[in-house]
Each structure stands twice: as structure tokens, then as C-alpha cells.
Design an enzyme around this catalytic site. Structure first.
Site, PDB file in Angstrom:
ATOM      1  N   GLY A 107       0.841  -1.092  -0.037  1.00 16.68           N
ATOM      2  CA  GLY A 107      -0.106   0.041  -0.106  1.00 16.68           C
ATOM      3  C   GLY A 107       0.789   1.175  -0.065  1.00 16.68           C
ATOM      4  O   GLY A 107       0.616   2.258  -0.632  1.00 16.68           O
TER       5      GLY A 107
ATOM      6  N   LYS B  48      -7.757  -2.124  14.308  1.00 16.74           N
ATOM      7  CA  LYS B  48      -9.104  -2.138  13.441  1.00 16.74           C
ATOM      8  C   LYS B  48     -10.127  -3.218  14.031  1.00 16.74           C
ATOM      9  O   LYS B  48     -11.157  -2.870  14.173  1.00 16.74           O
ATOM     10  CB  LYS B  48      -8.573  -3.048  12.135  1.00 16.74           C
ATOM     11  CG  LYS B  48      -7.932  -1.830  11.044  1.00 16.74           C
ATOM     12  CD  LYS B  48      -7.519  -2.572   9.745  1.00 16.74           C
ATOM     13  CE  LYS B  48      -6.537  -1.682   9.026  1.00 16.74           C
ATOM     14  NZ  LYS B  48      -6.110  -2.560   7.695  1.00 16.74           N
TER      15      LYS B  48
HETATM   16  O1  F6P Z   1      -2.784   1.326   7.754  1.00 19.78           O
HETATM   17  C1  F6P Z   1      -2.966   0.028   7.146  1.00 19.78           C
HETATM   18  C2  F6P Z   1      -3.199  -0.021   5.752  1.00 19.78           C
HETATM   19  O2  F6P Z   1      -3.245  -1.449   5.419  1.00 19.78           O
HETATM   20  C3  F6P Z   1      -2.123   0.616   4.986  1.00 19.78           C
HETATM   21  O3  F6P Z   1      -1.193  -0.383   4.927  1.00 19.78           O
HETATM   22  C4  F6P Z   1      -2.821   0.689   3.647  1.00 19.78           C
HETATM   23  O4  F6P Z   1      -1.997   1.647   2.668  1.00 19.78           O
HETATM   24  C5  F6P Z   1      -3.972   1.335   3.998  1.00 19.78           C
HETATM   25  O5  F6P Z   1      -4.366   0.485   5.164  1.00 19.78           O
HETATM   26  C6  F6P Z   1      -5.033   1.542   3.200  1.00 19.78           C
HETATM   27  O6  F6P Z   1      -5.491  -0.133   2.822  1.00 19.78           O
HETATM   28  P1  F6P Z   1      -6.274  -0.075   1.268  1.00 19.78           P
HETATM   29  O7  F6P Z   1      -5.488   0.294   0.140  1.00 19.78           O
HETATM   30  O8  F6P Z   1      -6.351  -1.602   1.227  1.00 19.78           O
HETATM   31  O9  F6P Z   1      -7.755   0.458   1.571  1.00 19.78           O
END
Ligand code: F6P
Length: 550
Positions: free
Chosen positions: A273, A514
């Protein structure tokens, strides 16, 4: 000893040699280092593409640099780098390759994951993104009522927000000014409210950016955005196709949300991400700057990828910057690292780096799961330098902490500034050069006395100096230079994670919060009993409900 027979980092002879070197270093300062060797001003520099990197104001000598490179060699940094570029699954806890370098590789490059060349797929998506951006920019793509799109709202969080949001700020003067881009990330309804309150839904495109398409903040905001759009248009679900596109690796969840996969731009699980804004996640940015300038940015990334992959250790900038951070973090006990850009356009740059660095290297077990007994990633912080000078620089200059800092500046301003504003650039840069000088060399009590300062004020007006800084200087902040800068930091973070023997590509630490948030929500809304809720949180939930009159 690790299970695989490798010696643990802090038991290697290279680590011991650095510890001894640190002991012998004592209080050697930058004044002495420069007096002994004035040529370090040019010897301790490296040029990578457009970036001139000066590391002469660091508390290092040739011997320090050799010992640091020895540590990198002993910990297998180069081997891990090569394994990454070969597509090996170096993200072991998620069993994934780490191939963000493939996102910016030229069309004819071959980079494999599981025996398959991923580059043609990358370019196929880039081509689709380019065609789509062209249609939005030219007005050929119209909304449900036939009006051209003038507003693009990116909904995403973390790596699906920070990159494009940062880069849009950085490259504002390269954007189509008749398009308005906005970024919504926070699940606080105020974020979406403020982003759309003055927009006309008929002219608005929502770009839903989520690698997993399960992130609660993003899906909640996307659902609210869809309600806002359909209510505003007085239309049904059929309007979604013209106003929503998805950027994701998860076609199933995208379809479930109601976005046709024809309007989905894909990427792959080998893109982390926080390493994703040069993938489909950059679509909103591409709409703003156009496909050619987006390509220039990717070429900038690629230039530094190639440098990192091939430059010898002595001139390898990401290796060098990574090792300097290790010198201070592990041998001087520095806890944080400041990134201080002297460019208004880089206002979101450090926030972007916070995720890149702190989500990557904020780890306390090694790749085998053993607790580490050495410091890992630093706290990364900073804002544009001139503003910082009137806020927190006092602590850097005269506080009790050692805070290594990166100063990033440019010889020329970008954009069509009026002449008076162009002239201001020299003042900006005078501050840039003055600060690293003051940080490095300080002001001795004798120098203060010589100015006639009364004795009781001498300690207050003296600066001890010896605050290490790296200066990164380029001609101008172009799309290519932005790509070069980001790749420089990406690989620096890689080097540090490799030395510390941690998995820089997972992020299990964000999961617990989360899971708990999902469990707590029914307690807030329905007063449900949450088993296992601790007494402090239980009392706070009760107070919250009372304040809300529930
Ligand atoms: O903050 C945790 C995380 O998993 C990041 O690594 C990632 O960039 C963000 O959440 C958003 O995740 P996604 O693109 O799957 O919505």
C-alpha cells in the site's frame, strides 16, 4: 545465532567494530572534521540523476563509512536487494514478492513474479489509465447528465491517499488548473462533507482507491459519497458507472460495491500500500498532470531504482542514507529523524514519508519472529523548513536531543510566479543554507562573548552545533525529481530494514486497532456489552453515550 545460522545483528564483529568506533569518537565535532579535511565539502557528496546529495555535515569519517558499509555487507543488504528485484518473496510474513520497482520499469523490461513477467501487465494498466485520463481532461468522458467532469474526489486512506494527495500538492503547477482534485480519507464525516459541499454532483468523479477494498474508512466514505451523488442527481444506481471508478486488487469486492470492473484499474498484491502511488493508485494524479508527465515521474523513480540496483556501495545514495540513519539510531541513540523541505509544494511530503518509513520499519521482531534488541525505525517528522524555523527548530538547535535532519531544496522555483515572487526564492534558499550551517557549526561561547554579550547570557546564546544534516539540492521540483526523491527514500527504508533484519513490507501492527474498533462500535450505538472491554474503556464508552444522550 538465528535459526538459519546467521549471527544476530548486534553479535556480529561489524556491529562490535562500530560500537568501538563510537566509543572512540567521543565528542569529535564538525568544526574539527572540516578543519582536518576541508575537501569533505565535495568529497562527501553524491549525484544521483538530478539530486545532488551532500552528506559532509555528518559525524562521520572515511573509517565510519567503511565500517557502516561492512555492516551492510555482513547483513546481506545487497543480496536482499537483488532478491527483491528478482521477484523473490522477501515479504515473508505475507508470503509476497515486493516489486514496486516494476511499476516504473520501461515497457521492454523483464521483471518476474512467480515466473511471469509482470511488466506487460503494468503497462497495460498504465495505458488504460492514460486513455481514461485523456478522456476526463478533454471533457470526452461525461457524467450521467452529459456534463464533463470538473472535480475528482479520491477516496482512500494510508497508501491509497497519502501518495496521490502529496504528489498532487507537489506538482500543482504541472496540473490542469481547470480540474479540481480533492482527497477524502478520514472516516470523520466532516472530511467528505467539506470535500463535496460546494461541488456539483453532475461534474464530479469519485475515485475509490483501496488495495483490499475492505478498509472500513474507505468503504464507508465511498457509500456515503454514492448516496450524496445519487441524491444530488435524483438518479438511481445506473448513474454510478459514470461517476465512480475503482483502483484495487480485489475485483470481487469492487463488483460487490456496485462498480463495474470495466471501471476498475487493477494492481497486484506484490505492490505494498505505501509503495503504491505509482500504480493505479496514482490515477487521480495522472488525471491532474496528464499521462506524459506521469510517465516522466515514473522515469524518475526508475532512474533511482537502477542506481540503487547497480551503483557501487561507495556511491550508492540510498545505501549511504540508510547507513547514516543506522549510525545515529543505533550508536548515538537518536530517536527521530526530521525531513525539512524548503518548498511550499512539499508540504505533505513528510506526512507521506511517515507512512513509508514508520509503517515499514516500526517493527520489534526480526524476520524469524525473535524480539530485536536494537533500535529499529525512527520517528519521522517535519514540515516545510521556513515555517519550522519559527516553531520547533529551537529544540533542534538548543534542546537536549540529537535529531538528524534532511534538508531538501531547489535552485529554481517552478510555475508561472510573478517576478517579485521569483525573487523571493533566494531568501528562501538563504534560510536553507543558513540553517544547516548553524546546525553543524553552532556558535561557541567565545564567539558570543566577542559580540559583547553579557556573561550571564552567554550560555543562552551559545549553540553547541554538531547537529547532522543531509542536504539534497536539485535544479527544480519537476515530476521526474519527485519520482527520484520518493525512490531514494523507499530504498533507504529498504536498506535499514535489511540491516535490522525485519520485514519492512508487512504491517500487522495496524490490525489490532481495526479489530477492536469493529467490536466497540455496537457498544457506542446500541449499548451492547463488549466482552473483554477493559474498565477504563468501558467507563469512557459510558461517558460518550451519556454525552450523546443515549
Ligand atoms: O494502515 C494500514 C493499511 O493497511 C495501509 O498499509 C494501507 O496503505 C491502508 O491501510 C489502506 O489500505 P487499502 O488500500 O487496502 O484500503
Amino acid at each position: 545465532m538465528n535459526a538459519d545460522g546467521r549471527t544476530r545483528l548486534n553479535q556480529t564483529p561489524e556491529w562490535a567494530a562500530l560500537a568501538k568506533h563510537r566509543e572512540q569518537w567521543g565528542e569529535t565535532g564538525l568544526r574539527e572534521l572540516f578543519a582536518a579535511r576541508p575537501e569533505r565539502a565535495t568529497d562527501y557528496t553524491v549525484q544521483v540523476g538530478d539530486l545532488y546529495i551532500d552528506y559532509s555535515k555528518h559525524l562521520v569519517t572515511d573509517e565510519t563509512l567503511t565500517l557502516l558499509r561492512d555492516l551492510a555487507a555482513a547483513t546481506g543488504v545487497e543480496a536482499l536487494r537483488d532478491a527483491m528485484f528478482r521477484g523473490e518473496r522477501i515479504n515473508t510474513t505475507e508470503d509476497r514478492s515486493v516489486l514496486h520497482a516494476a511499476l516504473r520499469a520501461p515497457r521492454d523490461a523483464v521483471i518476474e513474479s512467480d515466473g511471469e513477467n509482470v511488466v506487460p501487465g503494468v503497462h497495460a494498466v498504465l495505458d488504460r489509465m492514460g486513455d481514461f485520463s485523456d478522456r476526463i481532461r478533454s471533457g470526452a468522458w461525461t457524467g450521467h447528465t452529459g456534463r464533463p467532469i470538473r472535480n475528482v474526489v479520491n477516496i482512500g486512506i494510508g497508501g491509497s491517499d497519502l501518495g496521490p494527495a502529496m504528489a498532487y500538492e507537489v506538482l500543482r503547477s504541472f496540473t490542469a488548473r481547470d480540474l479540481d482534485l480533492r482527497f477524502v480519507s478520514n472516516v470523520d464525516g466532516a472530511d467528505l462533507h467539506e470535500a463535496v459541499r460546494d461541488l456539483d454532483p453532475a461534474e464530479t468523479l469519485f475515485v475509490i482507491a483501496s488495495k483490499t477494498f475492505t478498509t472500513i474508512e474507505t468503504i464507508t466514505n465511498a457509500t456515503s459519497a454514492r448516496d450524496w451523488l445519487l441524491t444530488g442527481l435524483g438518479a438511481g444506481q445506473e448513474a454510478v458507472a459514470k461517476h465512480f471508478v475503482a483502483l484495487s486488487t480485489n475485483a470481487e469486492k469492487v463488483t460487490e460495491f456496485g462498480i463495474d470492473t470495466a471501471n476498475m484499474f487493477e494492481f497486484w498484491d506484490w505492490v505494498g500500500g505505501r509503495y503504491s502511488y505509482d500504480s493505479a493508485i496514482g490515477l487521480s494524479l495522472m488525471i491532474a498532470i496528464g499521462r506524459e508527465q506521469f510517465r516522466e515521474m515514473l522515469d524518475g523513480f526508475h532512474l533511482v531504482d537502477e542506481h540503487f540496483r547497480t551503483a557501487p556501495a561507495e556511491q550508492n545514495a540510498p545505501l549511504l542514507l540508510g547507513l547514516l540513519g543506522i549510525w545515529y539510531g543505533n550508536f548515538f541513540d537518536a530517536q527521530s529523524h526530521a525531513v525539512l523541505p524548503y518548498s511550499h509544494y512539499l508540504s505533505k511530503f513528510t506526512a507521506y514519508l511517515q507512512q513509508l518509513d514508520m509503517e515499514s520499519n516500526g517493527k520489534s521482531v526480526d524476520r524469524e519472529g525473535n524480539p530485536v534488541d536494537w533500535q529499529t525505525g525512527p520517528v519521522v517528522w517535519g514540515t516545510p523548513g521556513t515555517n519550522g524555523q519559527h516553531a520547533y527548530y529551537q529544540l533542534i538547535h538548543q534542546g537536549t536531543k540529537l535529531i538528524p535532519a534532511d534538508f531538501i531544496g531547489f535552485a529554481e522555483p517552478v510555475g508561472d510566479l510573478q517576478p517579485g515572487l521569483v525573487a523571493q526564492h533566494d531568501l528562501l534558499m538563504a534560510n536553507f543554507f543558513a540553517q544547516t550551517q548553524a546546525l553543524a557549526f553552532g556558535k561557541t561561547p567565545d564567539e558570543v562573548r566577542a559580540e559583547g554579550v553579557p556573561e550571564e547570557l552567554v550560555p543562552h546564546k551559545s549553540f553547541r552545533g554538531n547537529h547532522p544534516t543531509t542536504t539534497v539540492l536539485a535544479r527544480a521540483l519537476t515530476p521526474s525529481v519527485l519520482g527520484q526523491l520518493i525512490a531514494l527514500y523507499e530504498h533507504k527504508v529498504f536498506v535499514q530494514g535489511a540491516v535490522w533484519d525485519i520485514d519492512s513490507f508487512d504491517q500487522w501492527g495496524v490490525e489490532l486497532g481495526k479489530v477492536l474498533a469493529k467490536r466497540v462500535e455496537p457498544a457506542l450505538t446500541e449499548g451492547a456489552d463488549v466482552p473483554g472491554l477493559d474498565p477504563s474503556s468501558r467507563a469512557l464508552v459510558a461517558k460518550y453515550r451519556a454525552l450523546r444522550g443515549r
